[in-house]
Design an enzyme around this catalytic site. Structure first.
Site, mmCIF file in Angstrom:
data_model
loop_
_atom_site.group_PDB
_atom_site.id
_atom_site.type_symbol
_atom_site.label_atom_id
_atom_site.label_comp_id
_atom_site.label_asym_id
_atom_site.label_seq_id
_atom_site.Cartn_x
_atom_site.Cartn_y
_atom_site.Cartn_z
ATOM 1 N N GLU A 193 0.845 -1.195 0.000
ATOM 2 C CA GLU A 193 0.000 0.000 0.000
ATOM 3 C C GLU A 193 0.883 1.249 0.000
ATOM 4 O OE1 GLU A 193 -2.679 -0.520 3.389
ATOM 5 O OE2 GLU A 193 -4.234 -1.207 2.021
ATOM 6 N N GLU A 271 -6.767 -7.389 -1.102
ATOM 7 C CA GLU A 271 -7.142 -7.393 0.324
ATOM 8 C C GLU A 271 -8.631 -7.098 0.409
ATOM 9 O OE1 GLU A 271 -5.155 -4.815 3.116
ATOM 10 O OE2 GLU A 271 -3.184 -5.711 2.780
#
Ligand SMILES: *[C@@H]1O[C@H](CO)[C@@H](O)[C@H](O)[C@H]1NC(C)=O
Ligand SMILES: *[C@@H]1O[C@H](CO)[C@@H](O)[C@H](O)[C@H]1NC(C)=O
Ligand SMILES: *[C@@H]1O[C@H](CO)[C@@H](O)[C@H](O)[C@H]1NC(C)=O
Ligand SMILES: *[C@@H]1O[C@H](CO)[C@@H](O)[C@H](O)[C@H]1NC(C)=O
Ligand SMILES: *[C@@H]1O[C@H](CO)[C@@H](O)[C@H](O)[C@H]1NC(C)=O
Length: 637
Positions: A193, A271
């Protein structure tokens, strides 16, 4: 990146095939090259030349006792998953510069082998930054001791030097397990991320090049980002396939449309949140509605997308491994609870939730009859009768036990951080003398919770996130008073702009505006509690302040091999050890976690040693704890 072009992909595929054909090592496992390739082609993954959809789940091996890995992996496969996704926690494998751990909880290749035996591929997330609600986002804190001014997650050469030493070691271990080499690892994630944090392409490129040079041209490299354009722009890098992450409640078509702006490759939610994490002080353990999760998964799969469920396996921040979040500034500090149950389909302790079976039903809609038949049966869970056992504990005053744990070896004019003391986790005790008049003690800054003692009497607690600031009024009557400040590192920040690892007292202690000097310091990493002198213990400690407590228990009749839970109701805040294994922090006065998971793997049939370090107050009644078969992190006894 410029989206992966068809030309570039065809080139990767050709290189992959050529390499395999040339490789006799690979040929030992793959009968033809076509049988061992995993690539992106157009908007699909191709495995061995055939379209393939990844349906995976996150399982952090470093949060589960290794003797439980095979069971959890088999349960994942039985649910219909075809892959397991895991982070690699740098700080677990590399506790000191040049020291590497690959056994026990750190047995990464054993995890690969068990995954492969269970019929699962592996999506690997080596970081080096992993977030994961894990101490310092997975970075080992010793890198700060060596280079305190270094900027992590950037191309700062001091940081890149540490990263490259670690990555060379890690990727060399991983290389024989790539899919092309005959192993299960199909993909590797670059950073994590990253667009939520930075935009340093020189850093990302150096990671990509490390991965490529060690893992070869055959592995798919990907990034993961939230569904905002700016985040994707932060991670965008040639040769790295961008994927998106989002939970139920976000419109999958919208989130995938953001991913689509950056790639022509497969839609992939890397995710998809089945639940959520929990911080101390929240009203209850986080949970996410099963039918909402199942419905959103169905929508994702109906779009032909690949998906990874985060988390699939609920687990535990054993020891002092939990991380913390700091949203608005460094002192907006929220440590993560010991449990990483996450309300995942497989609960902490291995129970299969309704969510597991709801997900199994959704996945099965998208499998062919042949694929469904190939799935193994769901591993059995034995039912255990509800049993509560009350275990009586004896008490040992903290100050009497201190000399058995460590020696006062460090003297310094200023208080040193844990990192400066060469300590990664646990507590540090700062001692000095103070004289009248009365004054306000300020810790500048405290990371993270300090117990202030005058002549060994607890006079107050200073918490990093206290609204009134890190200060406490001291009343100093006698000529010279011994000041002891016991500081607990509650978990380094793991996410966002405030990630910065220093623990302990970072810049000094003041009385008024005057810095105090001449400290003795005692490191208390509590890596072991074997040295405590626990024979002939008493039944009292002072009513407030730190105290050790110890007792023993047998596994209840009929509960052999079953998960147990420790419920320290009546106690306040501390840490618990079973047979010397640190099962984590408890904080009954805060919640919402009230029970600690005890893996059957650490238990003996009889005479299991239990040790608590209580930090604040022992129960006023008979000191005991409950061991129960009917637990869960949010349950009380
Ligand atoms: C690692 O795990 C594998 C698979 O369970 C096991 O065979 C091996 O003995 C383990 N090795 C170490 C060093 O823990
Ligand atoms: C979960 O969501 C479904 C559908 O929105 C609803 O019917 C159900 O009552 C919810 N369950 C819980 C426990 O909140
Ligand atoms: C999913 O793939 C199938 C088979 O290739 C195709 O028929 C269908 O249109 C696709 N659905 C979507 C939403 O792209
Ligand atoms: C510093 O503290 C030690 C006790 O830890 C004491 O013996 C010593 O005299 C102190 N030094 C000064 C300069 O006050
Ligand atoms: C264990 O304790 C809980 C909470 O007091 C209670 O609800 C449960 O019935 C008890 N179980 C047994 C078997 O005594």
């Amino acid at each position: 990146m410029a989206p992966l072009s068809a030309h570039a992909l065809a080139f990767v595929l050709v290189v992959a095939l050529a390499r395999l054909e040339a490789s006799t090592a690979a040929a030992a496992v793959a009968t033809t090259a076509q049988e061992r390739s995993f690539v992106i082609s157009g908007d699909q993954f191709l495995k061995d030349g055939q379209p393939f959809r990844v349906i995976s789940g996150s399982f952090h091996y470093f949060r589960v006792h290794p003797s439980e890995w095979a069971d959890r992996l088999q349960a994942m496969r039985a649910c219909g998953l075809n892959a397991v996704q895991t982070y690699v926690a740098w700080n677990v494998h590399n506790p000191a510069r040049g020291t590497f751990e690959w056994s026990g909880f750190a047995n990464l290749t054993g995890f690969f082998e068990l995954a492969q035996a269970a019929g699962l591929l592996v999506v690997l997330r080596p970081g080096p930054y992993i977030c994961a609600e894990w101490d310092f986002g997975g970075f080992p804190s010793w890198i700060l001791a060596e280079e305190p001014a270094m900027r992590v997650r950037t191309a700062d050469p001091r940081f890149l030097q540490f990263v490259s030493e670690w990555m060379q070691e890690l990727l060399t271990v991983v290389a024989p397990y790539t899919y092309a080499a005959g192993g299960p690892v199909i993909m590797a994630q670059v950073e994590n991320e990253y667009g939520s944090y930075g935009s340093d392409k020189e850093y990302l490129a150096s990671l990509r090049d490390l991965y490529r040079s060690t893992l070869g041209p055959d592995i798919v490299l990907h990034s993961t980002d939230g569904y905002l354009v700016r985040m994707f722009e932060g991670s965008q890098l040639e040769g790295v396939f961008p994927t998106v992450d989002f939970g139920p409640g976000v419109d999958p078509a919208y989130a995938f449309s953001v991913q689509r702006q950056f790639t022509t490759g497969p839609l992939y939610n890397s995710e998809f949140y089945t639940g959520w994490l929990t911080h101390w002080g929240e009203p209850s353990m986080a949970s996410t509605n099963t039918s909402v999760v199942a419905g959103a998964l169905d929508q994702i799969l109906a779009l032909n997308a690949s998906v990874n469920m985060y988390m699939f396996v609920g687990s535990t921040n054993f020891g002092f491994w939990n991380g913390a979040n700091a949203e608005n500034d460094a002192d907006d500090y929220a440590p993560v609870v010991t449990s990483y149950d996450y309300d995942a389909p497989i609960a902490e302790g291995g129970a299969l939730r309704d969510k597991y079976f709801a997900i199994q039903q959704v996945i099965s809609k998208y499998l062919t009859a042949e694929e469904r038949l190939a799935l193994p049966p769901v591993p059995a869970r034995s039912s255990v009768a509800p049993i509560n056992v009350s275990v009586e504990l004896k008490l040992a005053p903290f100050w009497e036990q201190l000399p058995t744990l460590a020696a006062w070896t460090t003297q310094s004019q200023t208080p040193l951080t844990l990192e400066e003391l060469g300590q990664s986790f646990g507590f540090v005790l700062y001692r000095t003398q103070v004289a009248p008049p009365d004054a306000t003690l300020t810790l500048q800054d405290v990371r993270d919770r300090a117990y202030v003692y005058l002549d060994q009497e607890l006079v107050g607690v200073i918490q990093r996130s206290d609204a009134q600031g890190p200060s406490l009024s001291l009343s100093l009557s006698s000529q010279l008073t011994q000041l002891d400040v016991l500081v607990e590192s509650q978990g380094r920040v793991n996410f966002g702009p405030w990630i910065d690892g220093f623990a302990g007292v970072t810049r000094g202690m003041r009385l008024g505006n005057q810095f105090v000097s001449n400290f003795s310091m005692l490191s208390l990493p509590l890596a072991s509690v074997q040295s405590l002198q626990l024979q002939g213990l008493g039944t009292s400690c002072s009513s407030t302040g730190a105290c050790f407590a110890a007792g023993s228990f047998d596994v209840p009749q009929g509960a052999a091999g079953a998960p147990l839970w420790l419920v320290p109701d009546g106690w306040t805040k501390g840490v618990a050890f079973v047979n010397g294994f640190n099962i984590g922090r408890y904080w009954q006065s805060r919640g919402p976690q009230y029970a600690l998971y005890i893996s059957p793997a650490i238990l003996l049939p009889t005479d299991n040693d239990l040790v608590l370090l209580e930090l604040e107050a022992v129960p006023s009644s008979l000191p005991c704890v409950v061991i129960t078969t009917q637990g869960g992190p949010g349950r009380r006894a």
